[in-house]
Design a protein around this motif. Structure first.
Motif, short mmCIF file in Angstrom:
data_model
loop_
_atom_site.label_atom_id
_atom_site.label_comp_id
_atom_site.label_asym_id
_atom_site.label_seq_id
_atom_site.Cartn_x
_atom_site.Cartn_y
_atom_site.Cartn_z
N SER A 203 3.18 0.47 3.36
CA SER A 203 2.75 -0.54 4.33
C SER A 203 2.23 -1.74 3.54
O SER A 203 2.15 -1.69 2.31
CB SER A 203 1.66 0.01 5.25
OG SER A 203 0.52 0.39 4.51
N ARG B 154 0.86 -1.18 0.00
CA ARG B 154 0.00 0.00 0.00
C ARG B 154 0.90 1.23 0.00
O ARG B 154 1.80 1.36 0.82
CB ARG B 154 -0.92 0.03 1.21
CG ARG B 154 -1.80 1.30 1.21
CD ARG B 154 -2.91 1.25 2.22
NE ARG B 154 -3.95 0.30 1.88
CZ ARG B 154 -4.92 0.53 1.00
NH1 ARG B 154 -4.96 1.66 0.33
NH2 ARG B 154 -5.85 -0.39 0.77
N ASP C 189 -0.99 -4.50 3.02
CA ASP C 189 -2.42 -4.58 3.23
C ASP C 189 -2.95 -5.79 2.48
O ASP C 189 -2.42 -6.16 1.44
CB ASP C 189 -3.09 -3.31 2.71
CG ASP C 189 -4.42 -3.03 3.38
OD1 ASP C 189 -5.05 -3.97 3.89
OD2 ASP C 189 -4.84 -1.85 3.38
N SER C 190 -3.99 -6.39 3.03
CA SER C 190 -4.62 -7.52 2.33
C SER C 190 -6.03 -7.18 1.88
O SER C 190 -6.72 -8.02 1.33
CB SER C 190 -4.65 -8.76 3.24
OG SER C 190 -5.33 -8.47 4.43
N SER C 191 -6.44 -5.91 2.10
CA SER C 191 -7.78 -5.52 1.67
C SER C 191 -7.71 -4.33 0.71
O SER C 191 -6.76 -3.55 0.73
CB SER C 191 -8.65 -5.17 2.88
OG SER C 191 -8.10 -4.06 3.56
#
Length: 113
Positions: free
Chosen positions: A49, A33, A51-53
Motif C-alpha cells: 500500500s 508500505r 503511506d505518508s506516515s
C-alpha cells in the motif's frame, strides 16, 4: 564491525514504479508500505500500500530517492528480501524475492517460512 540490522531493498524497477505511482496520486512523498500477514494458501501473504506516515515500529529503506516502509515484525520475516516490479504477459505487479521463504504459491503473494 559490520551492521547486521535487518534490511530489504527495492530494485531500480520497483523504485521507479513507486515514484511514478506517487506522482500519479499527487503526492510525490508517498512511500511503499510492505506488510506481512497471516493467511494466503501458504501461511503468510505480502501486502502493498502507499503511506505518508512512519509509525514508531517502522523502518524505512531508500533506493534512488524512493522510500519503502515496513514494520519491525514484517521486517523480521522479510530480512534480506528484494522488492521488484515485474511487467510481463500476465500483467504488472510488485514481487518480493524472499530468501527466507521455504515455499510460495503460484500467485506470488503467499509464502511459507
Amino acid at each position: 564491525m559490520t551492521d547486521q540490522s535487518p534490511s530489504i531493498s527495492l530494485s531500480s524497477s520497483a523504485a521507479k514504479r513507486v515514484a511514478w505511482l506517487a506522482v500519479q496520486e499527487g503526492n510525490p512523498d508517498l512511500m511503499l508500505r510492505i506488510t506481512v500477514s497471516g493467511g494466503g494458501c501458504s501461511g503468510f501473504q505480502y501486502g502493498f500500500s502507499f503511506d505518508s506516515s512512519i509509525n514508531e515500529d517502522d523502518k524505512t529503506f531508500q533506493t534512488d530517492g524512493t522510500k519503502a516502509v515496513i514494520d519491525e515484525m514484517s521486517l523480521d520475516i522479510l530480512n534480506g528480501s528484494e522488492v521488484d516490479f515485474i511487467e510481463d504477459l500476465m500483467g504488472a505487479s510488485f514481487r518480493i524475492n524472499n530468501p527466507n521463504a521455504t515455499a510460495s504459491c503460484g500467485c506470488g503473494t503467499s509464502f511459507a517460512i
